[in-house]
Design a protein around this motif. Structure first.
Motif, short mmCIF file in Angstrom:
data_model
loop_
_atom_site.label_atom_id
_atom_site.label_comp_id
_atom_site.label_asym_id
_atom_site.label_seq_id
_atom_site.Cartn_x
_atom_site.Cartn_y
_atom_site.Cartn_z
N TRP A 43 0.40 10.56 0.24
CA TRP A 43 0.28 10.16 -1.17
C TRP A 43 -0.29 8.74 -1.28
CZ3 TRP A 43 0.50 11.90 -6.04
CH2 TRP A 43 0.66 10.97 -7.06
N ALA A 44 0.18 7.83 -0.45
CA ALA A 44 -0.30 6.45 -0.51
C ALA A 44 -1.79 6.37 -0.19
CB ALA A 44 0.50 5.58 0.46
N ILE A 45 -2.23 7.13 0.82
CA ILE A 45 -3.66 7.12 1.16
C ILE A 45 -4.49 7.68 0.02
CG2 ILE A 45 -5.38 8.09 2.72
CD1 ILE A 45 -3.23 8.04 4.93
N ALA A 46 -4.02 8.79 -0.57
CA ALA A 46 -4.75 9.39 -1.69
C ALA A 46 -4.80 8.45 -2.89
CB ALA A 46 -4.08 10.72 -2.08
N TYR A 47 -3.69 7.73 -3.12
CA TYR A 47 -3.64 6.81 -4.26
C TYR A 47 -4.63 5.67 -4.09
CZ TYR A 47 -1.61 3.91 -7.94
OH TYR A 47 -1.44 3.16 -9.07
N THR A 48 -4.70 5.10 -2.88
CA THR A 48 -5.62 3.98 -2.66
C THR A 48 -7.08 4.42 -2.74
OG1 THR A 48 -5.55 4.30 -0.25
CG2 THR A 48 -3.96 2.76 -1.22
N ILE A 49 -7.33 5.71 -2.54
CA ILE A 49 -8.70 6.23 -2.68
C ILE A 49 -9.03 6.46 -4.15
CG2 ILE A 49 -10.22 8.19 -2.18
CD1 ILE A 49 -8.74 8.50 0.48
N ALA A 50 -8.04 6.96 -4.91
CA ALA A 50 -8.28 7.32 -6.31
C ALA A 50 -8.27 6.12 -7.24
CB ALA A 50 -7.25 8.35 -6.76
N TYR A 51 -7.42 5.12 -6.95
CA TYR A 51 -7.23 3.99 -7.86
C TYR A 51 -7.63 2.67 -7.19
CZ TYR A 51 -4.55 7.07 -10.91
OH TYR A 51 -4.17 8.09 -11.74
N GLY A 63 -11.86 2.49 -6.78
CA GLY A 63 -11.19 3.78 -6.88
C GLY A 63 -12.13 4.85 -7.43
N MET A 64 -11.95 6.09 -6.95
CA MET A 64 -12.85 7.16 -7.35
C MET A 64 -12.68 7.55 -8.82
SD MET A 64 -12.79 9.62 -3.98
CE MET A 64 -14.06 10.68 -4.67
N LEU A 65 -11.48 7.31 -9.40
CA LEU A 65 -11.25 7.69 -10.79
C LEU A 65 -11.76 6.65 -11.78
CD1 LEU A 65 -7.64 9.18 -10.59
CD2 LEU A 65 -9.83 10.37 -10.49
N GLY A 66 -12.13 5.45 -11.29
CA GLY A 66 -12.67 4.42 -12.16
C GLY A 66 -11.65 3.83 -13.14
N PHE A 67 -10.38 3.93 -12.82
CA PHE A 67 -9.33 3.41 -13.70
C PHE A 67 -9.27 1.89 -13.61
CE2 PHE A 67 -4.98 1.86 -14.15
CZ PHE A 67 -4.67 2.30 -15.42
N ARG A 70 -6.97 -3.51 -16.74
CA ARG A 70 -7.49 -4.52 -17.65
C ARG A 70 -8.24 -3.88 -18.81
NH1 ARG A 70 -9.73 -9.57 -13.94
NH2 ARG A 70 -7.73 -10.04 -12.91
N GLN A 71 -8.97 -2.82 -18.50
CA GLN A 71 -9.70 -2.13 -19.55
C GLN A 71 -8.74 -1.49 -20.54
OE1 GLN A 71 -12.50 0.77 -18.11
NE2 GLN A 71 -13.02 1.52 -20.14
N VAL A 72 -7.66 -0.93 -20.03
CA VAL A 72 -6.65 -0.32 -20.90
C VAL A 72 -6.06 -1.37 -21.84
CG1 VAL A 72 -4.40 0.80 -20.96
CG2 VAL A 72 -6.10 1.52 -19.29
N VAL A 73 -5.72 -2.55 -21.28
CA VAL A 73 -5.17 -3.63 -22.10
C VAL A 73 -6.19 -4.09 -23.14
CG1 VAL A 73 -4.36 -6.02 -22.06
CG2 VAL A 73 -3.59 -4.42 -20.32
N ALA A 74 -7.45 -4.23 -22.72
CA ALA A 74 -8.50 -4.67 -23.65
C ALA A 74 -8.66 -3.66 -24.80
CB ALA A 74 -9.82 -4.84 -22.91
#
Length: 286
Positions: A43-51, A63-67, A70-74
């Motif tokens: 899970w940790a490896i997948a998380y660091t790849i996605a986020y 991250g692959m998901l582009g999350f 800071r953008q969410v806060v903005a």
């Protein structure tokens, strides 16, 4: 093949290690625990790849998901700003006195003014606006320049003894260069007598004469001050520079003059109006 060592008491194989006659048992972790541990690694490896996760020299992995938090806060701030815009536009367009008469708009302005006060005004006036030596208490009804919301707005806007061309300005002369020490003691006794008990009552009457000749032109014959030019009320037992005859003597001798910056240009006009409405609501507004 090495011979297995079995603990005689528990019947469990040992690791072969022994400390002070105590042997270490070879009890492996339960399978379910191991598989859970392996799952967390995956899970940790997948998380660091996605986020966003790994720090690099100049930035971090995206991250692959582009999350982006800071953008969410903005985006959240932009939504809040948009929701407030209708009120802020009204505040910017209305005279400050009319804002105080509109219940919904006044409540919005007070909330915004309270937030702006904590950031900009609390360092001098205190978080509760109770002031301190040399910094006025904004909770009472003692105002140097008037306590109407328009007066407060003008004071915040232009400041006190600031560089603003329309700043509020008043200067008390150093009477230590004009009066004798005995005269200063007399006038201090008189001023104290207006709201308390002087140390020497015999000095009150001569002090009244000194006051009439030197101080009444600004503070008024009744010593209740003049808000047109920032002369304090000396008869209400509210003191800006300290209480007691010695504090009055010090101020008469070599007066201290405070300075408040002009907030026009530093804050938006809407924010200054919010501050004026908030300060006016503290309990000392007229």
């Amino acid at each position: 093949m090495a011979e297995k060592n079995i603990d005689e008491i528990s019947g469990v194989e040992t690791t072969g290690h022994e400390w002070d006659g105590i042997q270490e048992l070879n009890n492996p972790l339960p399978r379910w625990w191991l598989w859970t541990f392996y799952a967390t690694i995956v899970w940790a490896i997948a998380y660091t790849i996605a986020y966003p996760a790994w720090p690099l020299l100049k930035e971090n992995t995206k991250g692959m998901l582009g999350f982006s938090s800071r953008q969410v806060v903005a985006e959240d701030i932009a939504k809040a700003t948009e929701a407030q815009k209708v009120f802020l536009d009204k505040i910017a367009a209305m005279p400050v006195a009319d804002i105080a008469k509109d219940q919904e708009l006044s409540q919005f302005a007070m909330n915004g003014g309270a937030a702006a006060f904590k950031v900009n005004c609390a360092p001098c006036h205190g978080s509760g606006a109770s002031g301190g030596p040399g910094f006025p208490n904004l909770n009472d009804n003692d105002w140097l320049w008037g306590g109407k919301v328009d007066d407060i707005y003008a004071t915040i806007n232009h400041g006190i003894r600031s560089e603003d061309p329309d700043t509020r300005t008043s200067e008390m002369p150093a009477f230590g260069e004009m009066l004798e020490p005995d005269q200063i003691k007399q006038v201090a006794s008189y001023v104290v007598s207006l709201s308390g008990t002087p140390a020497d009552a015999a000095l009150v009457e001569p002090g009244k004469t000194v006051f009439a000749e030197n101080c009444a032109s600004c503070h008024g014959e009744d010593a209740k001050g003049g808000r047109d030019f920032g002369a304090p009320n000396l008869a209400d037992a509210i003191w800006l520079r300290g209480e007691g005859e010695q504090a009055i003597i010090n101020q008469v001798n070599k007066p201290k003059h405070g300075m408040m910056p002009a907030w026009a240009g530093r804050l938006s006009d809407a924010t200054i109006k919010e501050l004026a409405v908030y300060v006016h609501s503290l309990g000392g507004g007229e």
